[in-house]
Design a protein around this motif. Structure first.
Motif, PDB file in Angstrom:
ATOM      1  N   ILE A 218      -7.302  -8.209  -9.579  1.00  0.00           N
ATOM      2  CA  ILE A 218      -7.327  -9.288  -8.581  1.00  0.00           C
ATOM      3  C   ILE A 218      -8.594  -9.095  -7.736  1.00  0.00           C
ATOM      4  CG2 ILE A 218      -6.111 -10.294  -6.606  1.00  0.00           C
ATOM      5  CD1 ILE A 218      -3.581  -8.780  -7.660  1.00  0.00           C
ATOM      6  N   PRO A 219      -9.381 -10.164  -7.515  1.00  0.00           N
ATOM      7  CA  PRO A 219     -10.514  -9.988  -6.594  1.00  0.00           C
ATOM      8  C   PRO A 219      -9.962  -9.484  -5.251  1.00  0.00           C
ATOM      9  CG  PRO A 219     -10.614 -12.135  -7.671  1.00  0.00           C
ATOM     10  CD  PRO A 219      -9.286 -11.538  -8.027  1.00  0.00           C
ATOM     11  N   SER A 220     -10.570  -8.445  -4.724  1.00  0.00           N
ATOM     12  CA  SER A 220      -9.998  -7.750  -3.570  1.00  0.00           C
ATOM     13  C   SER A 220      -9.594  -8.683  -2.438  1.00  0.00           C
ATOM     14  CB  SER A 220     -11.001  -6.714  -3.055  1.00  0.00           C
ATOM     15  OG  SER A 220     -10.324  -5.537  -2.764  1.00  0.00           O
TER      16      SER A 220
ATOM     17  N   THR B  56      13.086  -8.045  -2.098  1.00  0.00           N
ATOM     18  CA  THR B  56      13.573  -6.677  -1.871  1.00  0.00           C
ATOM     19  C   THR B  56      13.234  -5.782  -3.065  1.00  0.00           C
ATOM     20  OG1 THR B  56      15.728  -7.300  -2.748  1.00  0.00           O
ATOM     21  CG2 THR B  56      15.462  -7.416  -0.367  1.00  0.00           C
ATOM     22  N   ASN B  57      12.524  -6.330  -4.044  1.00  0.00           N
ATOM     23  CA  ASN B  57      12.050  -5.504  -5.160  1.00  0.00           C
ATOM     24  C   ASN B  57      11.020  -4.501  -4.656  1.00  0.00           C
ATOM     25  OD1 ASN B  57      13.158  -7.912  -6.153  1.00  0.00           O
ATOM     26  ND2 ASN B  57      12.138  -7.676  -8.104  1.00  0.00           N
ATOM     27  N   GLN B  58      10.957  -3.370  -5.326  1.00  0.00           N
ATOM     28  CA  GLN B  58       9.942  -2.394  -4.958  1.00  0.00           C
ATOM     29  C   GLN B  58       8.553  -2.937  -5.278  1.00  0.00           C
ATOM     30  OE1 GLN B  58       9.862   1.659  -6.669  1.00  0.00           O
ATOM     31  NE2 GLN B  58      11.731   1.972  -5.497  1.00  0.00           N
ATOM     32  N   ILE B  59       7.649  -2.762  -4.343  1.00  0.00           N
ATOM     33  CA  ILE B  59       6.263  -3.187  -4.568  1.00  0.00           C
ATOM     34  C   ILE B  59       5.324  -2.026  -4.285  1.00  0.00           C
ATOM     35  CG2 ILE B  59       4.420  -4.740  -3.813  1.00  0.00           C
ATOM     36  CD1 ILE B  59       6.514  -6.715  -2.924  1.00  0.00           C
ATOM     37  N   TYR B  60       4.387  -1.809  -5.188  1.00  0.00           N
ATOM     38  CA  TYR B  60       3.236  -0.951  -4.893  1.00  0.00           C
ATOM     39  C   TYR B  60       2.028  -1.851  -4.908  1.00  0.00           C
ATOM     40  CZ  TYR B  60       6.020   3.213  -5.827  1.00  0.00           C
ATOM     41  OH  TYR B  60       6.968   4.192  -5.797  1.00  0.00           O
ATOM     42  N   PHE B  61       1.119  -1.555  -4.011  1.00  0.00           N
ATOM     43  CA  PHE B  61       0.024  -2.474  -3.814  1.00  0.00           C
ATOM     44  C   PHE B  61      -1.209  -1.681  -3.412  1.00  0.00           C
ATOM     45  CE2 PHE B  61      -2.130  -4.945  -0.431  1.00  0.00           C
ATOM     46  CZ  PHE B  61      -2.603  -5.961  -1.220  1.00  0.00           C
ATOM     47  N   GLY B  62      -2.341  -2.024  -3.977  1.00  0.00           N
ATOM     48  CA  GLY B  62      -3.583  -1.387  -3.557  1.00  0.00           C
ATOM     49  C   GLY B  62      -4.671  -2.433  -3.456  1.00  0.00           C
ATOM     50  N   THR B  63      -5.552  -2.281  -2.482  1.00  0.00           N
ATOM     51  CA  THR B  63      -6.654  -3.232  -2.388  1.00  0.00           C
ATOM     52  C   THR B  63      -7.952  -2.505  -2.026  1.00  0.00           C
ATOM     53  OG1 THR B  63      -7.396  -5.339  -1.474  1.00  0.00           O
ATOM     54  CG2 THR B  63      -6.169  -3.911   0.004  1.00  0.00           C
ATOM     55  N   SER B  64      -9.069  -3.163  -2.308  1.00  0.00           N
ATOM     56  CA  SER B  64     -10.400  -2.549  -2.159  1.00  0.00           C
ATOM     57  C   SER B  64     -10.536  -1.298  -3.004  1.00  0.00           C
ATOM     58  CB  SER B  64     -10.703  -2.240  -0.687  1.00  0.00           C
ATOM     59  OG  SER B  64     -10.780  -3.433   0.042  1.00  0.00           O
TER      60      SER B  64
ATOM     61  N   LYS C 274     -14.824  -1.115 -12.260  1.00  0.00           N
ATOM     62  CA  LYS C 274     -16.090  -1.242 -12.973  1.00  0.00           C
ATOM     63  C   LYS C 274     -16.489  -2.703 -13.126  1.00  0.00           C
ATOM     64  CE  LYS C 274     -15.597   3.042 -15.504  1.00  0.00           C
ATOM     65  NZ  LYS C 274     -15.101   3.635 -16.727  1.00  0.00           N
ATOM     66  N   LYS C 275     -15.473  -3.540 -13.422  1.00  0.00           N
ATOM     67  CA  LYS C 275     -15.769  -4.949 -13.688  1.00  0.00           C
ATOM     68  C   LYS C 275     -16.095  -5.744 -12.427  1.00  0.00           C
ATOM     69  CE  LYS C 275     -12.755  -5.726 -17.679  1.00  0.00           C
ATOM     70  NZ  LYS C 275     -11.484  -6.344 -18.062  1.00  0.00           N
ATOM     71  N   PHE C 276     -15.360  -5.463 -11.309  1.00  0.00           N
ATOM     72  CA  PHE C 276     -15.389  -6.384 -10.178  1.00  0.00           C
ATOM     73  C   PHE C 276     -15.981  -5.818  -8.905  1.00  0.00           C
ATOM     74  CE2 PHE C 276     -11.918  -7.627 -12.878  1.00  0.00           C
ATOM     75  CZ  PHE C 276     -12.204  -8.962 -13.082  1.00  0.00           C
ATOM     76  N   GLY C 277     -16.401  -4.552  -8.939  1.00  0.00           N
ATOM     77  CA  GLY C 277     -16.826  -3.953  -7.679  1.00  0.00           C
ATOM     78  C   GLY C 277     -15.604  -3.472  -6.926  1.00  0.00           C
ATOM     79  N   LYS C 278     -14.854  -4.403  -6.379  1.00  0.00           N
ATOM     80  CA  LYS C 278     -13.628  -4.066  -5.661  1.00  0.00           C
ATOM     81  C   LYS C 278     -12.486  -4.931  -6.178  1.00  0.00           C
ATOM     82  CE  LYS C 278     -15.446  -1.099  -2.808  1.00  0.00           C
ATOM     83  NZ  LYS C 278     -15.090   0.317  -2.964  1.00  0.00           N
ATOM     84  N   LYS C 279     -11.344  -4.308  -6.392  1.00  0.00           N
ATOM     85  CA  LYS C 279     -10.227  -5.085  -6.919  1.00  0.00           C
ATOM     86  C   LYS C 279      -8.929  -4.756  -6.192  1.00  0.00           C
ATOM     87  CE  LYS C 279      -8.502  -1.840 -10.361  1.00  0.00           C
ATOM     88  NZ  LYS C 279      -8.015  -1.631 -11.731  1.00  0.00           N
ATOM     89  N   GLY C 280      -7.973  -5.620  -6.370  1.00  0.00           N
ATOM     90  CA  GLY C 280      -6.624  -5.376  -5.879  1.00  0.00           C
ATOM     91  C   GLY C 280      -5.686  -5.227  -7.062  1.00  0.00           C
ATOM     92  N   ILE C 281      -4.587  -4.530  -6.838  1.00  0.00           N
ATOM     93  CA  ILE C 281      -3.584  -4.353  -7.889  1.00  0.00           C
ATOM     94  C   ILE C 281      -2.205  -4.413  -7.234  1.00  0.00           C
ATOM     95  CG2 ILE C 281      -3.727  -1.816  -7.764  1.00  0.00           C
ATOM     96  CD1 ILE C 281      -3.354  -1.772 -10.826  1.00  0.00           C
ATOM     97  N   ILE C 282      -1.273  -5.085  -7.891  1.00  0.00           N
ATOM     98  CA  ILE C 282       0.081  -5.221  -7.359  1.00  0.00           C
ATOM     99  C   ILE C 282       1.056  -4.841  -8.460  1.00  0.00           C
ATOM    100  CG2 ILE C 282       1.791  -6.822  -6.358  1.00  0.00           C
ATOM    101  CD1 ILE C 282      -0.594  -8.662  -5.617  1.00  0.00           C
ATOM    102  N   LYS C 283       2.034  -4.024  -8.130  1.00  0.00           N
ATOM    103  CA  LYS C 283       3.056  -3.649  -9.109  1.00  0.00           C
ATOM    104  C   LYS C 283       4.425  -3.967  -8.522  1.00  0.00           C
ATOM    105  CE  LYS C 283       4.413   0.125 -12.071  1.00  0.00           C
ATOM    106  NZ  LYS C 283       3.904   1.297 -12.777  1.00  0.00           N
ATOM    107  N   ILE C 284       5.223  -4.719  -9.234  1.00  0.00           N
ATOM    108  CA  ILE C 284       6.531  -5.152  -8.720  1.00  0.00           C
ATOM    109  C   ILE C 284       7.615  -4.707  -9.684  1.00  0.00           C
ATOM    110  CG2 ILE C 284       7.898  -7.131  -7.883  1.00  0.00           C
ATOM    111  CD1 ILE C 284       4.470  -7.972  -8.742  1.00  0.00           C
ATOM    112  N   SER C 285       8.636  -4.076  -9.175  1.00  0.00           N
ATOM    113  CA  SER C 285       9.732  -3.594 -10.024  1.00  0.00           C
ATOM    114  C   SER C 285      10.658  -4.729 -10.437  1.00  0.00           C
ATOM    115  CB  SER C 285      10.546  -2.542  -9.272  1.00  0.00           C
ATOM    116  OG  SER C 285      11.263  -3.149  -8.230  1.00  0.00           O
ATOM    117  N   ASN C 286      11.204  -4.606 -11.609  1.00  0.00           N
ATOM    118  CA  ASN C 286      12.265  -5.503 -12.089  1.00  0.00           C
ATOM    119  C   ASN C 286      11.919  -6.975 -11.944  1.00  0.00           C
ATOM    120  OD1 ASN C 286      14.061  -3.333 -12.723  1.00  0.00           O
ATOM    121  ND2 ASN C 286      14.337  -3.085 -10.513  1.00  0.00           N
ATOM    122  N   LYS C 287      10.700  -7.282 -12.285  1.00  0.00           N
ATOM    123  CA  LYS C 287      10.265  -8.664 -12.118  1.00  0.00           C
ATOM    124  C   LYS C 287       9.313  -9.027 -13.243  1.00  0.00           C
ATOM    125  CE  LYS C 287       9.171 -12.392  -9.527  1.00  0.00           C
ATOM    126  NZ  LYS C 287      10.129 -13.408  -9.114  1.00  0.00           N
ATOM    127  N   TYR C 288       9.612 -10.131 -13.929  1.00  0.00           N
ATOM    128  CA  TYR C 288       8.664 -10.697 -14.886  1.00  0.00           C
ATOM    129  C   TYR C 288       8.408 -12.125 -14.430  1.00  0.00           C
ATOM    130  CZ  TYR C 288      10.080  -6.561 -17.427  1.00  0.00           C
ATOM    131  OH  TYR C 288      10.350  -5.260 -17.750  1.00  0.00           O
TER     132      TYR C 288
END
Lengths: 155, 155
Positions: free
Chosen positions: A22-24, A40-48, A52-66
């Protein structure tokens, strides 16, 4: 014992979806459009984070969710560079770049206040097109006005 | 090679602050009041994580950031259970529960529209008190109205 911690361990989640690349600066917007602030699902999230591809990116991880197609379309509109990774029983079961379909229905408003979709509450429908510069535009099926990314407003 | 990943590794951050033990449902509010949505600092964030003390908790880690007293007061108002952990050169240099001071200045509005702070734009000041049930209340130094948590609005 030393207090130094050069690494942190985060438990992996058995079943989850990861939205990577994700663009940061769009990270929090992706959270908002997917309404993850109220889950109320568990979320892990990182930003900035370094990428390699984008310079800075964001990432989101959500439990039990498609995510459903409509939700993936939202992600594609806000963060076209994003990759979706589905994990089931700790295994990667799917990994693909998000992409916009030819038509987008329901999820966004027409920016034309006089459009019948705004006046009569009809379900919106847009054709995804490109202008002469290759920039993505949305052509309203009803009023035939064309709007750019800057005019996108989600329901 | 197996695709199974039971653990993820997250690089530790040399200098950072961790806000731990946030009530899960307050996690995004803490991000908002600290204006972290608009920072370019690296953020790691988790919510609905298992916690022995709280059932479910949120945790936020921000690189290269140490919070000022005013910001810590905001955290204490929204998430009184939170712990603040400061890390410098990978070492924990400070770890303490947030706590409210006796007086809170500047950061919140008086809920009384007729209060002189709202009319003349004077810097607000509240005394932190407890009612007969032990619930935290804020007594405006100017109009002497008392407001509860539910009326708190940050500038």
């Amino acid at each position: 014992m030393s207090n130094k911690r050069k690494e942190l361990k985060v438990s992996a989640i058995r079943n989850s979806t990861v939205i990577d690349h994700i663009p940061s600066e769009k990270s929090f917007q992706v959270i908002k459009i997917l309404n993850l602030e109220n889950t109320t699902n568990q979320i892990y999230f990182g930003t900035s984070l370094d990428s390699k591809k984008f310079g800075k990116k964001g990432i989101i991880k959500i439990s039990n969710k498609y995510f459903k197609n409509e939700e993936i379309n939202k992600i594609a509109l806000v963060a076209p560079s994003a990759t979706l990774i589905e994990i089931a029983d700790y295994e990667v079961t799917k990994k693909e770049k998000v992409h916009l379909p030819n038509y987008i229905e329901k999820i966004i408003k027409c920016f034309n206040p006089k459009c019948v979709t705004n006046i009569q509450g009809i379900t919106t429908k847009f054709k995804v097109i490109k202008d002469h510069k290759g920039t993505m535009k949305l052509l309203c099926h009803y009023c035939e006005k064309t709007m750019g990314k800057e005019n996108i407003e989600f329901f």
